[in-house]
Design an enzyme around this catalytic site. Structure first.
Site, PDB file in Angstrom:
ATOM      1  N   THR A  12       0.841  -1.338  -0.185  1.00 58.10           N
ATOM      2  CA  THR A  12      -0.189   0.136   0.177  1.00 58.10           C
ATOM      3  C   THR A  12       0.692   1.220  -0.121  1.00 58.10           C
ATOM      4  OG1 THR A  12      -1.898  -1.229   0.907  1.00 58.10           O
ATOM      5  CG2 THR A  12      -1.656   1.367   1.349  1.00 58.10           C
ATOM      6  N   SER A  56       1.236  -7.533  -0.915  1.00 62.15           N
ATOM      7  CA  SER A  56       2.061  -8.469  -0.175  1.00 62.15           C
ATOM      8  C   SER A  56       1.205  -9.825  -0.132  1.00 62.15           C
ATOM      9  CB  SER A  56       2.291  -8.112   1.289  1.00 62.15           C
ATOM     10  OG  SER A  56       1.233  -8.059   2.242  1.00 62.15           O
ATOM     11  N   THR A  89       1.528  -4.609   4.347  1.00 62.89           N
ATOM     12  CA  THR A  89       1.399  -4.930   5.697  1.00 62.89           C
ATOM     13  C   THR A  89       0.885  -6.517   5.745  1.00 62.89           C
ATOM     14  OG1 THR A  89      -0.619  -3.824   5.654  1.00 62.89           O
ATOM     15  CG2 THR A  89       1.218  -2.828   6.528  1.00 62.89           C
ATOM     16  N   ASP A  90       0.119  -6.987   4.742  1.00 55.70           N
ATOM     17  CA  ASP A  90      -0.890  -8.173   4.973  1.00 55.70           C
ATOM     18  C   ASP A  90       0.052  -9.290   5.393  1.00 55.70           C
ATOM     19  OD1 ASP A  90      -3.243  -6.669   4.513  1.00 55.70           O
ATOM     20  OD2 ASP A  90      -3.374  -7.764   2.470  1.00 55.70           O
TER      21      ASP A  90
HETATM   22  N1  ASP Z   1      -3.031  -5.382   0.933  1.00 55.23           N
HETATM   23  C1  ASP Z   1      -1.849  -4.755   1.110  1.00 55.23           C
HETATM   24  C2  ASP Z   1      -0.518  -5.423   0.967  1.00 55.23           C
HETATM   25  O1  ASP Z   1      -0.219  -6.358   1.927  1.00 55.23           O
HETATM   26  C3  ASP Z   1      -1.970  -3.809   2.435  1.00 55.23           C
HETATM   27  C4  ASP Z   1      -0.695  -3.070   2.873  1.00 55.23           C
HETATM   28  O2  ASP Z   1       0.108  -2.843   1.982  1.00 55.23           O
HETATM   29  O3  ASP Z   1      -0.590  -2.534   3.876  1.00 55.23           O
HETATM   30  O4  ASP Z   1       0.144  -5.226  -0.114  1.00 55.23           O
END
Ligand code: ASP
Length: 323
Positions: A12, A56, A89-90
């Site tokens: 993100t 991710s 973050t995932d």
């Molecule tokens: N869905 C996104 C990912 O993990 C969330 C993020 O980047 O925080 O790439």
């Protein structure tokens, strides 16, 4: 030794909302992010590296192995103080834990990301990146293992998890609290890790290691299917202290008797598993048939460790000892 590698994998932090796709998608290049950083700070010697451009959920253990090689190429260069890994973050906590288990250098490696994309008010990407660079530059960050820096908090890869789907303050070490904070230009450590083991495993992984979450009324069909289709290892996110519904026991017993390592962790986000209970499906039953206990590791992290243990050729006793 003052260069810092910024290794971009996507997430993100590198996303904007596209009206065409009507959702957040990757759209900021590493160079654009570093240019913005340079307008906000006087950091020098930042070396961007575009490793991948992925959300991710598309990061796999095979990609983690490749990422480790890229990080090492920078860390072994005496001009580099450390590395910041920019990640969605995932699955961030899985990559961070993987890198921690295979880490051999005392130089700081920090993973960071963002909860809000660059089209949103309150985009946290730059703050997190600046905090992460400060942590790498701080001499007390040496030898602390792989770190996760988000929302002004420093957490240990072995302890941290994403706890909230939306909040900026989502990465927490529930049982232990953060290692420290970033307050303006100061990096302040409160404590050392309590759980970190210096595993130093080779970045070699076995495929076909699966994670099953247990729930009321679950039986053994998922386990039977995985065993019959070639599973090399199983992690069970058991109930509470480390217990499973009794109808799972025949399939678990069969898996253990076939030499498939079965590691028990808890679906509860805090606390260790232990063989406290003696009823059918209780911890004592699981140990009796040959399962191993995974301490306070989460399911996804225990799976990463089991993949690495098998990839490093550990036998059953070795795996038990590792966990
Ligand atoms: N869905 C996104 C990912 O993990 C969330 C993020 O980047 O925080 O790439």
């Amino acid at each position: 030794m003052n260069k810092i590698a910024l290794i971009f994998t996507g997430g993100t932090i590198a996303m904007k909302v596209s009206s065409k796709q009507q959702g957040a998608v990757l759209g900021l290049s590493p160079d654009e992010i570093v240019d913005t950083l340079h307008t906000l700070t006087d950091f020098e010697h930042l070396v961007p590296h575009a490793f991948a451009d992925l959300p991710s959920p598309s990061i796999t253990p095979v990609r983690m192995v490749a990422l480790k090689q890229v990080i090492d190429s920078y860390l072994k260069d005496s001009e580099f103080a450390g590395a910041v890994i920019i990640h969605g973050t995932d699955t961030l906590e899985e990559t961070a834990f993987f890198l921690d288990v295979v880490s051999t250098s005392p130089k700081p490696v920090v993973l960071t990301g963002a909860m809000k994309n660059a089209s949103e008010i309150g985009y946290d990407g730059m703050t997190n990146l600046i905090s992460s660079i400060r942590v790498v530059m701080e001499s007390h960050s040496h030898g602390k293992g792989v770190l996760v820096v988000m929302n002004y908090a420093i957490n240990a890869a072995c302890e941290v998890m994403k706890t909230h789907t939306l909040n900026l303050d989502t990465f927490k070490s529930l049982d232990f609290g953060p290692l420290g904070i970033i307050d303006d230009e100061d990096v302040i450590y409160f404590r050392n890790q309590t759980q970190r083991k210096d595993y130093r495993l080779r970045p070699a992984i076995s495929p076909d290691v699966f994670l099953i979450k247990c729930y009321a009324g679950l039986d053994g069909r998922l386990i039977d299917f995985l065993v019959d289709t070639g599973a090399k290892g199983l992690v069970l996110e058991a109930l509470g202290r480390g217990n499973v519904p009794p109808d799972m026991m025949p399939a678990i017993t069969r898996a253990c008797h076939q030499g498939i390592p079965v590691v028990i962790v808890s679906r509860s986000p805090g606390g260790r598993v232990l063989d406290t209970y003696g009823y059918p499906g209780g911890g004592k039953d699981l140990i009796r048939v040959g399962c191993m206990l995974g301490g306070s590791l989460s399911g996804p992290k225990a799976r990463i460790l089991l993949m690495l243990a098998l990839g490093n050729g550990f036998d059953r006793e070795g795996i038990r000892h590792l966990f």
